[in-house]
Design an enzyme around this catalytic site. Structure first.
Site, mmCIF file in Angstrom:
data_model
loop_
_atom_site.group_PDB
_atom_site.id
_atom_site.type_symbol
_atom_site.label_atom_id
_atom_site.label_comp_id
_atom_site.label_asym_id
_atom_site.label_seq_id
_atom_site.Cartn_x
_atom_site.Cartn_y
_atom_site.Cartn_z
ATOM 1 N N LYS A 37 5.824 -4.761 -3.720
ATOM 2 C CA LYS A 37 7.292 -4.435 -3.581
ATOM 3 C C LYS A 37 7.581 -4.746 -2.096
ATOM 4 O O LYS A 37 8.708 -5.523 -1.726
ATOM 5 C CB LYS A 37 7.572 -3.216 -4.149
ATOM 6 N N ARG B 159 4.148 -0.446 -4.517
ATOM 7 C CA ARG B 159 3.810 -0.715 -3.441
ATOM 8 C C ARG B 159 2.476 -1.777 -3.192
ATOM 9 O O ARG B 159 2.213 -2.405 -2.444
ATOM 10 C CB ARG B 159 3.818 0.195 -2.291
ATOM 11 N N GLU C 59 7.616 -15.576 -10.328
ATOM 12 C CA GLU C 59 6.710 -14.345 -9.852
ATOM 13 C C GLU C 59 6.333 -13.304 -11.195
ATOM 14 O O GLU C 59 5.507 -12.687 -11.004
ATOM 15 C CB GLU C 59 7.460 -13.534 -8.843
ATOM 16 N N ASN D 19 -2.257 1.874 5.704
ATOM 17 C CA ASN D 19 -1.572 0.693 5.157
ATOM 18 C C ASN D 19 -1.248 -0.306 6.403
ATOM 19 O O ASN D 19 -0.670 0.332 7.578
ATOM 20 C CB ASN D 19 -0.089 1.423 4.586
ATOM 21 N N GLY D 20 -1.471 -1.325 6.518
ATOM 22 C CA GLY D 20 -1.518 -2.267 7.426
ATOM 23 C C GLY D 20 -2.563 -3.121 7.856
ATOM 24 O O GLY D 20 -3.700 -3.032 6.865
ATOM 25 N N GLU E 155 16.454 -18.898 -6.499
ATOM 26 C CA GLU E 155 16.215 -17.576 -7.013
ATOM 27 C C GLU E 155 15.862 -17.077 -8.450
ATOM 28 O O GLU E 155 14.690 -16.586 -8.757
ATOM 29 C CB GLU E 155 17.412 -16.525 -6.612
ATOM 30 N N HIS F 13 15.803 -37.695 -6.012
ATOM 31 C CA HIS F 13 14.913 -38.168 -4.865
ATOM 32 C C HIS F 13 13.498 -37.738 -5.011
ATOM 33 O O HIS F 13 12.738 -37.486 -4.092
ATOM 34 C CB HIS F 13 15.468 -37.551 -3.378
ATOM 35 N N LYS G 125 12.358 -16.036 -9.703
ATOM 36 C CA LYS G 125 12.108 -14.809 -10.712
ATOM 37 C C LYS G 125 11.139 -15.243 -11.848
ATOM 38 O O LYS G 125 10.178 -14.440 -12.204
ATOM 39 C CB LYS G 125 13.560 -14.466 -11.157
ATOM 40 N N CYS H 266 0.851 -1.292 -0.075
ATOM 41 C CA CYS H 266 0.209 0.030 -0.154
ATOM 42 C C CYS H 266 0.989 1.356 0.015
ATOM 43 O O CYS H 266 1.669 1.140 0.890
ATOM 44 C CB CYS H 266 -0.971 0.198 1.175
ATOM 45 N N TRP I 51 -2.888 -2.727 -1.869
ATOM 46 C CA TRP I 51 -2.479 -4.172 -1.958
ATOM 47 C C TRP I 51 -3.617 -4.839 -1.042
ATOM 48 O O TRP I 51 -3.400 -4.679 0.376
ATOM 49 C CB TRP I 51 -1.103 -4.442 -1.728
HETATM 50 C C1 F6R Z 1 11.127 -11.512 -5.300
HETATM 51 C C2 F6R Z 1 10.935 -10.529 -4.075
HETATM 52 C C3 F6R Z 1 10.393 -10.903 -2.739
HETATM 53 C C4 F6R Z 1 11.291 -9.882 -1.541
HETATM 54 C C5 F6R Z 1 10.565 -10.332 -0.167
HETATM 55 C C6 F6R Z 1 11.573 -9.624 0.733
HETATM 56 O O1 F6R Z 1 11.798 -11.020 -6.258
HETATM 57 O O2 F6R Z 1 11.265 -9.176 -4.422
HETATM 58 O O3 F6R Z 1 10.718 -12.252 -2.703
HETATM 59 O O4 F6R Z 1 12.815 -10.489 -1.620
HETATM 60 O O5 F6R Z 1 9.544 -9.987 -0.190
HETATM 61 O O6 F6R Z 1 11.690 -8.278 0.706
HETATM 62 P P1 F6R Z 1 12.605 -7.303 1.366
HETATM 63 O O7 F6R Z 1 14.090 -7.701 0.673
HETATM 64 O O8 F6R Z 1 12.316 -5.931 0.969
HETATM 65 O O9 F6R Z 1 12.582 -7.449 2.823
#
Ligand code: F6R
Length: 609
Positions: free
Chosen positions: A604, A27, A489, A100-101, A482, A505, A486, A2, A74
């Site tokens: 984000k 956000r 997502e 937000n929250g 990772e 396994h 990527k 948010c 969000w």
């Molecule tokens: C994936 C991604 C998320 C963040 C996670 C932690 O691309 O961006 O998995 O890595 O939400 O976010 P931070 O690093 O801001 O604590």
């Protein structure tokens, strides 16, 4: 999670708020709304969907007024509909709030308010807050908000506006970030600095339990008990251009391409070539203290958790310190064994992730020393840890984390080097490590110059697939995790990362001619083992795409396609191997027409549990 922006000053607020929301849209982006107050009272406009939907609606009828609030959502409570979008109003329709929250006792309060005749329009917890403030309002918004918040459990960053007091914004923070922007005769409130950077660089970060009251004369910070609090004004050191796309089609691509610079920005000023070590004064730990830790716990979420696993390999290998890597969301609810001899490292790009923040707080409560590897300067985690390293990767706007990841690994390398040199690593080994770190930015640039090769691989192997496997060993196992994250997502292709040897396994059952398997296979200590794993996949008809070092004819012969990465020390390979995987997922997502910078359901900065 948010985005919040508020304004009071001489300018017309609506356009400024929309502009601010555009910068905050990363956000949360399932609905958006603004409220302004003018001579005709409170005017609210909101719409489900991306901000552009609201912008279209506002085109013809931008409301006038020089005070206002804006929100991009969000969803937590209630579906992403226009009715559930913020701002929400009280029963009288004269008080509006953005939030937000999560208000945890909202259903209890809602029920009590309903019994007293309140009628709610939305399913949100935020509307409950608006009604509560409306009920307590006796001509002073600031006091009504303070009284209401005393009854509320949960997390919030919020801003109230009332048509009865057209010269006041009342904001409060508990658990969700807020900062005040201090301009010339104008004031801003926002969940991060991006919407106010074009007007001012001077900001005041609110701490939990604090309220800010913005009027046409200035701002004041207080707590719920009315005590005035004096706060430091901080200067933001990045500029607007850094948070814009700058000619790239997407933030994600821009941020991937910035890595030669961002990696260097993380390392810069820390490397001591002669001594073969790193200077990490920000940790606020003496050499004696650093030497005395008996174990390390790294805690983080998502991509940052993946970098944490790489940190585990580095610290164990280089410093011979036992390390555990914990999902922050699990750590905080377990009964972890933590004491003053435990160093807890919280990793977070945003510095606001609720679970990571809670984990760090829990570690502190149990007596551990905490350090943070954080990108956003002034963020909550950065301010709460005992010390740390700022990544200095620059603003990361694309929802999928890219440059923050490589900077996190670079920062972990600095810490590992420092501790290892204090414990057991020789000066010669230290110098080699420093040299290898210094070469990384140029090596990252070499990879990026060949991005078109990755684009072709994306088209040939992954664009139309429904599943993909990513396999790596040793320090490149977390890179496999990772890479898979990527891909899923941003392109919504189901992908899994596995340690290559674990495949037999279970996951090996999935392999057939329709399964692309991405191997991360630089020439490292486990190279011969991973060659056998590639053979196993090929024997079952899988399509193999391998990241290898130059001249690896063995894997070139086996794989359907390869991409070469420059040679570096084994422990530093993740910084290079992760870049082609970021590009791979980017190109796949673009070719599938996905919204790369704002993938569905994501935000984000995850500031709720
Ligand atoms: C994936 C991604 C998320 C963040 C996670 C932690 O691309 O961006 O998995 O890595 O939400 O976010 P931070 O690093 O801001 O604590």
């Amino acid at each position: 999670m948010c985005g919040i922006v508020g304004y009071i000053g001489p300018r017309q607020a609506a356009g400024l708020l929309i502009d601010g929301l555009r910068r905050l849209e990363y956000r949360g982006y399932d609905s958006a709304g603004i409220a302004v107050v003018n001579g005709h009272g409170l005017k609210i406009m909101k719409a489900a969907g991306k901000l552009s939907v609201l912008e279209n609606e506002l085109k013809e009828k931008m409301p006038e007024g020089t005070i206002g609030i804006g929100h991009t959502r969000w969803a937590t409570h209630g579906a992403p509909t226009t009715t559930n979008a913020h701002p929400h109003t009280d029963q009288s329709g004269r008080i509006a709030v953005i939030h937000n929250g999560i208000i945890e006792n909202s259903s209890v309060i809602r029920k009590a308010l309903q019994q007293r005749g309140h009628v709610f329009k939305s399913e949100t917890d935020t509307e409950v807050l608006a009604h509560l403030v409306g009920e307590l309002y006796q001509g002073n918004l600031e006091e009504a908000v303070a009284s209401a918040l005393r009854e509320v459990d949960g997390a919030y960053g919020l801003v109230f506006l009332s048509s009865d007091e057209p010269g006041v914004l009342v904001a409060a923070r508990k658990g969700s970030p807020l900062l005040v922007g201090v301009g010339e005769n104008e004031w801003f409130i926002a969940s991060d600095a991006s919407p106010l950077l074009q007007y001012t660089r001077s900001v005041v970060y609110l701490d939990d339990g604090e309220m800010a009251v913005l009027t046409r004369e200035g701002y004041r910070v207080r707590n719920l008990e009315t005590a005035r609090i004096s706060k430091e004004v901080n200067q933001i050191d990045w500029d607007l251009a850094q948070s814009e796309r700058g000619g790239y089609p997407h933030f994600m691509l821009k941020e991937i391409c910035e890595q030669p610079e961002s990696i260097w920005n993380t390392l810069r000023g820390h490397l001591l070539e002669e001594d073969g070590t790193a200077r990490v004064t920000g940790l606020n730990l003496t050499d004696e203290e650093l030497k005395q830790f008996e174990r390390v716990i790294i805690t983080a979420c998502g991509t940052s958790w993946h970098s944490g696993i790489i940190g585990e390999y580095m610290l164990e290998e280089m410093a011979r310190l036992p390390v555990e890597v914990e999902y922050a969301s699990e750590f905080r609810y377990r009964n972890p064994v933590v004491d003053p001899r435990t160093l807890v490292i919280g990793i977070s790009q945003s510095g606001e992730t609720a679970d990571t923040l809670a984990a760090v707080r829990e570690a502190k409560r149990r007596g551990a020393r905490t350090i943070g590897l954080v990108n956003v300067v002034g963020s909550t985690i950065a301010r709460e840890v005992d010390g740390g390293i700022y990544l200095h990767a620059g603003p990361e706007v694309g929802v999928a984390s890219t440059k923050a990841f490589t900077s996190q690994v670079a920062a972990l390398a600095l810490i590992s080097l420092r501790i290892a040199r204090l414990r057991n690593l020789s000066i010669l080994q230290g110098r080699q490590f420093v040299e290898a770190l210094q070469r990384l930015p140029a090596q990252a640039a070499q990879i990026l110059e060949r991005a078109s090769e990755i684009e072709q691989l994306a088209d040939r192997f992954l664009r139309t697939t429904r599943n993909a496997l990513y396999l790596g060993r040793g320090v490149n196992f977390p890179v496999a995790l990772e890479g898979a994250l990527k891909l899923k997502e941003i392109s919504y292709i189901h992908a899994e990362g596995y340690p290559a040897a674990e495949m037999k396994h279970g996951p090996i059952a999935l392999i057939d001619e329709n399964m692309p398997v991405v191997f991360i296979a630089p020439r490292d200590a486990v190279h011969s083992k991973i060659v056998s794993n590639i053979e196993e996949v090929k024997a079952r008809g899988g399509k193999v795409i391998a990241l290898i070092n130059e001249g690896d004819s063995e894997i070139e012969r086996l794989a359907d396609a390869t991409f070469t990465i420059p040679e570096t020390l084994d422990l530093l390979t993740p910084i290079l191997t992760s870049i082609p995987l970021q590009l791979l997922s980017y190109y796949v997502a673009v070719s599938r027409g996905c919204n790369v910078d704002q993938p569905r359901n994501l935000a984000k900065s995850v500031t709720v549990e």
